[in-house]
Design a protein around this motif. Structure first.
Motif, PDB file in Angstrom:
ATOM      1  N   VAL A  92       0.869  -1.178   0.000  1.00 13.10           N
ATOM      2  CA  VAL A  92       0.000   0.000   0.000  1.00 13.10           C
ATOM      3  C   VAL A  92       0.904   1.226   0.000  1.00 13.10           C
ATOM      4  CG1 VAL A  92      -1.848   1.280   1.130  1.00 13.10           C
ATOM      5  CG2 VAL A  92      -1.755  -1.200   1.345  1.00 13.10           C
ATOM      6  N   ARG A  93       0.721   2.099  -0.974  1.00 13.15           N
ATOM      7  CA  ARG A  93       1.458   3.359  -1.018  1.00 13.15           C
ATOM      8  C   ARG A  93       0.513   4.515  -0.713  1.00 13.15           C
ATOM      9  NH1 ARG A  93       3.827   0.509  -5.300  1.00 13.15           N
ATOM     10  NH2 ARG A  93       6.103   0.286  -5.123  1.00 13.15           N
ATOM     11  N   VAL A  94       0.934   5.376   0.189  1.00 15.63           N
ATOM     12  CA  VAL A  94       0.172   6.579   0.526  1.00 15.63           C
ATOM     13  C   VAL A  94       1.082   7.770   0.217  1.00 15.63           C
ATOM     14  CG1 VAL A  94      -1.076   7.816   2.336  1.00 15.63           C
ATOM     15  CG2 VAL A  94      -1.052   5.310   2.326  1.00 15.63           C
ATOM     16  N   ALA A  95       0.822   8.433  -0.897  1.00 17.99           N
ATOM     17  CA  ALA A  95       1.739   9.465  -1.404  1.00 17.99           C
ATOM     18  C   ALA A  95       1.027  10.803  -1.552  1.00 17.99           C
ATOM     19  CB  ALA A  95       2.324   9.040  -2.745  1.00 17.99           C
ATOM     20  N   ASP A  96       1.719  11.871  -1.186  1.00 19.47           N
ATOM     21  CA  ASP A  96       1.181  13.219  -1.384  1.00 19.47           C
ATOM     22  C   ASP A  96       2.199  14.067  -2.136  1.00 19.47           C
ATOM     23  OD1 ASP A  96       2.962  14.813   0.454  1.00 19.47           O
ATOM     24  OD2 ASP A  96       2.013  13.606   2.012  1.00 19.47           O
ATOM     25  N   ASN A  97       1.757  15.200  -2.639  1.00 18.66           N
ATOM     26  CA  ASN A  97       2.656  16.133  -3.320  1.00 18.66           C
ATOM     27  C   ASN A  97       2.849  17.389  -2.486  1.00 18.66           C
ATOM     28  OD1 ASN A  97       0.087  17.149  -3.633  1.00 18.66           O
ATOM     29  ND2 ASN A  97       0.361  17.782  -5.768  1.00 18.66           N
ATOM     30  N   GLY A  98       2.907  17.189  -1.178  1.00 19.82           N
ATOM     31  CA  GLY A  98       3.059  18.291  -0.237  1.00 19.82           C
ATOM     32  C   GLY A  98       4.492  18.755  -0.056  1.00 19.82           C
ATOM     33  N   PRO A  99       4.793  19.383   1.088  1.00 17.32           N
ATOM     34  CA  PRO A  99       6.110  20.003   1.298  1.00 17.32           C
ATOM     35  C   PRO A  99       7.243  19.027   1.539  1.00 17.32           C
ATOM     36  CG  PRO A  99       4.786  20.184   3.279  1.00 17.32           C
ATOM     37  CD  PRO A  99       3.879  19.622   2.216  1.00 17.32           C
ATOM     38  N   GLY A 100       6.922  17.743   1.803  1.00 17.27           N
ATOM     39  CA  GLY A 100       7.979  16.771   2.045  1.00 17.27           C
ATOM     40  C   GLY A 100       8.539  16.848   3.455  1.00 17.27           C
TER      41      GLY A 100
ATOM     42  N   GLN B 205       1.829   4.074  15.424  1.00 25.34           N
ATOM     43  CA  GLN B 205       0.805   3.031  15.267  1.00 25.34           C
ATOM     44  C   GLN B 205       0.900   2.388  13.893  1.00 25.34           C
ATOM     45  OE1 GLN B 205      -2.187   3.278  13.128  1.00 25.34           O
ATOM     46  NE2 GLN B 205      -2.735   1.177  13.693  1.00 25.34           N
ATOM     47  N   VAL B 206       1.203   3.184  12.879  1.00 25.30           N
ATOM     48  CA  VAL B 206       1.335   2.654  11.522  1.00 25.30           C
ATOM     49  C   VAL B 206       2.438   1.599  11.477  1.00 25.30           C
ATOM     50  CG1 VAL B 206       1.944   3.217   9.144  1.00 25.30           C
ATOM     51  CG2 VAL B 206       0.476   4.768  10.449  1.00 25.30           C
ATOM     52  N   ARG B 207       3.600   1.945  12.000  1.00 25.70           N
ATOM     53  CA  ARG B 207       4.706   0.990  11.977  1.00 25.70           C
ATOM     54  C   ARG B 207       4.396  -0.246  12.813  1.00 25.70           C
ATOM     55  NH1 ARG B 207      10.666   2.653  13.995  1.00 25.70           N
ATOM     56  NH2 ARG B 207       9.543   2.795  15.971  1.00 25.70           N
ATOM     57  N   ALA B 208       3.770  -0.054  13.988  1.00 26.78           N
ATOM     58  CA  ALA B 208       3.454  -1.185  14.861  1.00 26.78           C
ATOM     59  C   ALA B 208       2.486  -2.148  14.176  1.00 26.78           C
ATOM     60  CB  ALA B 208       2.856  -0.683  16.168  1.00 26.78           C
ATOM     61  N   ALA B 209       1.482  -1.610  13.481  1.00 28.59           N
ATOM     62  CA  ALA B 209       0.490  -2.451  12.810  1.00 28.59           C
ATOM     63  C   ALA B 209       1.128  -3.280  11.715  1.00 28.59           C
ATOM     64  CB  ALA B 209      -0.626  -1.582  12.244  1.00 28.59           C
ATOM     65  N   VAL B 210       2.021  -2.671  10.952  1.00 30.14           N
ATOM     66  CA  VAL B 210       2.644  -3.374   9.826  1.00 30.14           C
ATOM     67  C   VAL B 210       3.671  -4.389  10.319  1.00 30.14           C
ATOM     68  CG1 VAL B 210       4.073  -3.090   7.769  1.00 30.14           C
ATOM     69  CG2 VAL B 210       2.240  -1.462   8.247  1.00 30.14           C
ATOM     70  N   GLU B 211       4.511  -4.006  11.257  1.00 31.25           N
ATOM     71  CA  GLU B 211       5.551  -4.911  11.728  1.00 31.25           C
ATOM     72  C   GLU B 211       4.972  -6.093  12.500  1.00 31.25           C
ATOM     73  OE1 GLU B 211       8.438  -2.602  13.822  1.00 31.25           O
ATOM     74  OE2 GLU B 211       9.350  -1.819  11.982  1.00 31.25           O
ATOM     75  N   ALA B 212       3.815  -5.891  13.141  1.00 36.27           N
ATOM     76  CA  ALA B 212       3.176  -6.997  13.866  1.00 36.27           C
ATOM     77  C   ALA B 212       2.757  -8.111  12.914  1.00 36.27           C
ATOM     78  CB  ALA B 212       1.961  -6.486  14.640  1.00 36.27           C
ATOM     79  N   SER B 213       2.554  -7.787  11.648  1.00 36.93           N
ATOM     80  CA  SER B 213       2.155  -8.785  10.656  1.00 36.93           C
ATOM     81  C   SER B 213       3.362  -9.437   9.989  1.00 36.93           C
ATOM     82  CB  SER B 213       1.273  -8.129   9.581  1.00 36.93           C
ATOM     83  OG  SER B 213       2.058  -7.328   8.721  1.00 36.93           O
ATOM     84  N   GLY B 214       4.566  -8.969  10.335  1.00 38.22           N
ATOM     85  CA  GLY B 214       5.770  -9.471   9.681  1.00 38.22           C
ATOM     86  C   GLY B 214       6.178  -8.638   8.488  1.00 38.22           C
ATOM     87  N   GLY B 215       5.557  -7.462   8.327  1.00 37.01           N
ATOM     88  CA  GLY B 215       5.880  -6.579   7.210  1.00 37.01           C
ATOM     89  C   GLY B 215       6.843  -5.485   7.596  1.00 37.01           C
ATOM     90  N   PHE B 216       6.950  -4.479   6.721  1.00 33.14           N
ATOM     91  CA  PHE B 216       7.847  -3.358   6.992  1.00 33.14           C
ATOM     92  C   PHE B 216       7.285  -2.092   6.359  1.00 33.14           C
ATOM     93  CE2 PHE B 216       9.349  -5.505   3.159  1.00 33.14           C
ATOM     94  CZ  PHE B 216       9.531  -4.473   2.254  1.00 33.14           C
ATOM     95  N   VAL B 217       7.796  -0.954   6.814  1.00 33.50           N
ATOM     96  CA  VAL B 217       7.348   0.355   6.338  1.00 33.50           C
ATOM     97  C   VAL B 217       8.551   1.142   5.849  1.00 33.50           C
ATOM     98  CG1 VAL B 217       6.135   2.488   6.914  1.00 33.50           C
ATOM     99  CG2 VAL B 217       5.508   0.362   8.037  1.00 33.50           C
ATOM    100  N   ASP B 218       8.395   1.816   4.727  1.00 31.02           N
ATOM    101  CA  ASP B 218       9.405   2.741   4.211  1.00 31.02           C
ATOM    102  C   ASP B 218       8.773   4.117   4.050  1.00 31.02           C
ATOM    103  OD1 ASP B 218      11.742   1.326   4.039  1.00 31.02           O
ATOM    104  OD2 ASP B 218      11.394   0.620   1.991  1.00 31.02           O
TER     105      ASP B 218
ATOM    106  N   THR C  90       5.771  13.287  -0.139  1.00 27.25           N
ATOM    107  CA  THR C  90       6.114  12.173   0.737  1.00 27.25           C
ATOM    108  C   THR C  90       5.346  10.933   0.313  1.00 27.25           C
ATOM    109  OG1 THR C  90       6.468  13.677   2.607  1.00 27.25           O
ATOM    110  CG2 THR C  90       6.099  11.357   3.134  1.00 27.25           C
ATOM    111  N   CYS C  91       6.016   9.781   0.357  1.00 25.79           N
ATOM    112  CA  CYS C  91       5.370   8.510   0.052  1.00 25.79           C
ATOM    113  C   CYS C  91       5.668   7.512   1.169  1.00 25.79           C
ATOM    114  CB  CYS C  91       5.856   7.953  -1.282  1.00 25.79           C
ATOM    115  SG  CYS C  91       5.130   6.337  -1.702  1.00 25.79           S
ATOM    116  N   PHE C  92       4.622   7.035   1.814  1.00 27.25           N
ATOM    117  CA  PHE C  92       4.745   5.966   2.798  1.00 27.25           C
ATOM    118  C   PHE C  92       4.408   4.653   2.102  1.00 27.25           C
ATOM    119  CE2 PHE C  92       4.088   9.622   5.526  1.00 27.25           C
ATOM    120  CZ  PHE C  92       4.984   9.384   6.561  1.00 27.25           C
ATOM    121  N   LEU C  93       5.288   3.655   2.232  1.00 34.24           N
ATOM    122  CA  LEU C  93       5.081   2.353   1.634  1.00 34.24           C
ATOM    123  C   LEU C  93       4.890   1.325   2.743  1.00 34.24           C
ATOM    124  CD1 LEU C  93       6.946   0.742  -1.320  1.00 34.24           C
ATOM    125  CD2 LEU C  93       6.747  -0.514   0.829  1.00 34.24           C
ATOM    126  N   LEU C  94       3.753   0.658   2.741  1.00 37.30           N
ATOM    127  CA  LEU C  94       3.444  -0.377   3.717  1.00 37.30           C
ATOM    128  C   LEU C  94       3.499  -1.727   3.007  1.00 37.30           C
ATOM    129  CD1 LEU C  94       2.227   2.287   4.834  1.00 37.30           C
ATOM    130  CD2 LEU C  94       0.390   0.934   5.838  1.00 37.30           C
TER     131      LEU C  94
END
Length: 219
Positions: free
Chosen positions: A151-159, A186-199, A208-212
């Motif tokens: 899941v990518r959550v990306a904006d074109n804001g100030p960064g 909370q975002v990182r905790a939710a993803v890592e609890a499943s065995g995933g990672f966040v960038d 900014t782009c958050f990758l789950l």
């Protein structure tokens, strides 16, 4: 307790609006306004239920969560969270498949990211939420090789400044005043609890782009 009280108040208000609409004594214009108010209350109650969930992740469903389906189902809630400040774009790819994650925790994570984008971006900015897949071949610290739903959550804001981005997931951290740091732990905790990672990929004035990345149920 306060959160439960808030949810009860919202539900009571929505029920009262429903009874008024069923009475049939309102004109078309008043009925339309109350209908909009009722929908907003239902969305608010949905947000309240999300944030009432325990921070401790629950066991993942054995059949997983369909990423594209979840994003599509959350569309009204996400639009309500960012409107009218941001333009929301959704691109839910069916090929993203099913992933191992607590459904409620992922919903809260997406709402948190949407709210943070709203607080950090100027009015009229764009927020894009998309799903995809990737395969990690080489192991890295905290990352196991395998197939992931993305899941990518990306904006074109100030960064975000690189120095700040490195600690943006720390509890209470914030990139610049309000926004970004709120709820990101909370975002990182939710993803890592499943065995995933966040960038997070960002730089000043470039958005900014958050990758789950969440483990796929398909080996």
């Amino acid at each position: 307790m306060l959160g439960h009280d808030l949810n009860n108040v919202l539900q009571a208000a929505a029920a009262a609006i429903g009874l008024a609409l069923q009475g049939g004594r309102l004109g078309p214009a008043d009925s339309a306004l109350l209908d909009v108010a009722g929908q907003a209350l239902q969305q608010g109650a949905g947000m309240a239920r999300l944030f009432l969930g325990q921070d401790i992740p629950r066991p993942c469903s054995s059949d997983g969560v369909d990423l594209a389906e979840l994003v599509q189902e959350m569309a009204p809630l996400l639009r309500h969270a960012v409107a009218p400040a941001l333009q929301l774009e959704l691109d839910a790819c069916a090929l993203s498949g099913r992933v191992q994650v607590d459904r409620s925790a992922l919903q809260r994570a997406l709402v948190n990211l949407a709210l943070n984008a709203r607080e950090a971006c100027a009015p009229g900015a764009r927020l894009r939420i998309s799903t995809d897949t990737c395969t990690l071949v080489v192991a890295r610290p905290g990352r196991i090789p395998g197939r992931y739903g993305i899941v990518r959550v990306a904006d074109n804001g100030p960064g975000i400044d690189p120095a700040v981005a490195a600690r943006v997931f720390e509890p209470g951290a914030s990139s610049r005043g309000p926004g970004r740091g709120l709820g990101l732990a909370q975002v990182r905790a939710a993803v890592e609890a499943s065995g995933g990672f966040v960038d997070v990929q960002s730089s000043p004035r470039r958005g900014t782009c958050f990758l789950l990345a969440l483990p796929s149920t398909i080996a």
